[in-house]
Write a protein that holds these residues in place. Structure first.
Motif, PDB file in Angstrom:
ATOM      1  N   LEU A  99       0.819  -1.208   0.000  1.00 36.69           N
ATOM      2  CA  LEU A  99       0.000   0.000   0.000  1.00 36.69           C
ATOM      3  C   LEU A  99       0.856   1.262   0.000  1.00 36.69           C
ATOM      4  O   LEU A  99       0.532   2.249  -0.671  1.00 36.69           O
ATOM      5  N   GLY A 102       2.599   1.328  -3.460  1.00 37.03           N
ATOM      6  CA  GLY A 102       1.615   1.486  -4.520  1.00 37.03           C
ATOM      7  C   GLY A 102       1.145   2.924  -4.692  1.00 37.03           C
ATOM      8  O   GLY A 102       0.591   3.277  -5.739  1.00 37.03           O
ATOM      9  N   THR A 104      -1.301   4.813  -3.594  1.00 39.95           N
ATOM     10  CA  THR A 104      -2.708   5.052  -3.918  1.00 39.95           C
ATOM     11  C   THR A 104      -3.364   5.628  -2.680  1.00 39.95           C
ATOM     12  O   THR A 104      -3.715   4.904  -1.740  1.00 39.95           O
ATOM     13  N   LEU A 107      -6.722   4.371  -0.791  1.00 35.83           N
ATOM     14  CA  LEU A 107      -6.615   3.071  -0.132  1.00 35.83           C
ATOM     15  C   LEU A 107      -5.689   3.143   1.079  1.00 35.83           C
ATOM     16  O   LEU A 107      -5.958   2.531   2.119  1.00 35.83           O
ATOM     17  N   ILE A 167      -4.780  -8.314  -0.665  1.00 35.60           N
ATOM     18  CA  ILE A 167      -4.262  -7.666  -1.875  1.00 35.60           C
ATOM     19  C   ILE A 167      -3.862  -8.769  -2.840  1.00 35.60           C
ATOM     20  O   ILE A 167      -3.115  -9.685  -2.478  1.00 35.60           O
ATOM     21  N   ILE A 224      -4.623  -0.738  -7.021  1.00 38.94           N
ATOM     22  CA  ILE A 224      -3.467  -0.168  -6.318  1.00 38.94           C
ATOM     23  C   ILE A 224      -2.432   0.233  -7.362  1.00 38.94           C
ATOM     24  O   ILE A 224      -1.971  -0.602  -8.139  1.00 38.94           O
TER      25      ILE A 224
END
Length: 380
Positions: A99, A102, A104, A107, A167, A224
């Motif tokens: 996360l 990624g 994003t 999220l 994920i 993601i």
């Protein structure tokens, strides 16, 4: 290179050791290992709320402390030393890193503060077969309106049967290798078509699961990073995971050495401690050399993860290849020094041996890590 903790890092490790002395002794490990979840939610919540383990590597913008891999390594060594049963690997090392890398924001904002507080756990699914590289990503994601439909089965998903979010990596139809891989976040309990099953393994202290997606639809909010840009995120996550797992293996190897030395002092044959025999001295000395050399390799890899990502890939491969063998060899020698009692499931030497064997295979066997290292430095 001389590696020393700062005062803050040393204090972090000392506090972790004191906590695990109370909450991860042999009886506690065996108790939680007998459950389907495989870890104690109350203990994990205390670890996160009181000690901040899950928040260490999470940026401050998402409720974390923004520390680097060396601080996480200080904890990982103690986790290995005490065989601590927890979602550390699945949630902190893998899920949270994906996360963060990624990038994003929606999220990360939705999940990382809850992860840091110990309220939510994550898992990462990517293995469609027994390989540990991009070729193992066999699940597919086909466009469906403004979202995608995902089909495939993921094997060896750490804590995948209990995680609040999984994920997953899936590839575009007809894509190959590292191309066309995308990452999506799925909430299994709120998503139709998700099946997950605990998969018992040799190591009872670490849980694995199979997760199957049967025509699962996800919207654009689940993506993601960039569509088709998932492999670089996974590759960097795996390198960080290799480094931290290597440090955990150092802790496990050190525990085996401590057990062997202590037993050699008290076990007597012919009226003297077996530690006075030259053969036993040699075994313990060889174990110590393996522990210390493994520690050097592992902490160098952790340092590169924190300070020099350009060196991380090669350093993580070397650390994982070396530390996997060091932990397994120390666990095997520990059993040999204990003799017959070491082979029984009732003895802790047995638990460390099984953890060493499974850990040796994670993210690729030692031979694979040596081959990947050779490829990385241009050797045929």
């Amino acid at each position: 290179m001389r590696f020393e903790f700062t005062d803050e890092q040393q204090q972090l490790q000392d506090i972790a050791r004191k906590f695990l002395l109370r909450h991860s002794d042999s009886a506690a490990v065996r108790r939680v290992a007998a459950t389907e979840r495989g870890w104690d939610p109350d203990v994990w919540r205390r670890v996160c709320e009181e000690l901040g383990w899950a928040a260490l590597g999470i940026p401050e913008a998402y409720g974390g402390y923004g520390f680097g891999a060396v601080e996480q390594a200080a904890i990982a060594e103690q986790i290995g030393l005490f065989n601590f049963c927890s979602p550390w690997l699945s949630t902190v090392v893998l899920g949270a890193n994906v996360l963060v890398l990624g990038d994003t924001d929606h999220l990360a904002q939705a999940w990382l503060p809850a992860v840091a507080a110990g309220e939510k756990t994550l898992a990462l699914g990517w293995l469609g077969d027994g390989r540990w590289d991009a070729r193992s990503i066999l699940a597919t994601c086909a466009p469906d309106g403004d979202g995608w439909r995902i089909n495939g089965t993921y094997h060896y998903v750490f804590d995948g049967h209990t995680a609040d979010a999984v994920i997953v990596a899936a590839r575009a139809p007809e894509s190959h290798g590292t191309l066309g891989v995308s990452l999506f976040l799925i909430e299994p309990d709120a998503t139709p078509g998700v099946e997950r099953r605990w998969r018992p393994s040799m190591d009872v202290t670490r849980r694995l699961a199979d997760v199957t997606l049967n025509d699962v639809r996800v919207g654009p909010e689940a993506l993601i990073g960039e569509l088709g840009g998932g492999w670089p995120v996974l590759a960097e996550t795996f390198d960080v995971a290799r480094a931290l797992l290597a440090v955990e293996q150092v802790g496990g190897a050190e525990a085996c050495l401590e057990q062997a030395v202590e037993y050699a002092k008290v076990r007597q044959q012919f009226g003297v401690p077996i530690g006075s025999f030259q053969a036993i001295k040699h075994k313990c000395a060889d174990m110590m050399v393996q522990v210390e050399s493994a520690r050097s390799a592992a902490y160098f890899a952790a340092w590169t993860a924190a300070e020099d990502r350009d060196q991380l890939h090669e350093a993580a491969l070397v650390a994982q290849a070396w530390c996997s063998r060091a932990f397994f060899d120390c666990a095997a020698e520990n059993i040999q020094i204990h003799g017959g009692i070491g082979f029984t499931e009732e003895h802790d030497a047995h638990l460390y041996f099984k953890r060493a064997r499974l850990s040796e295979q994670l993210f690729g066997a030692p031979a694979e890590h040596r081959r990947w290292f050779a490829d990385a430095i241009g050797l045929d």
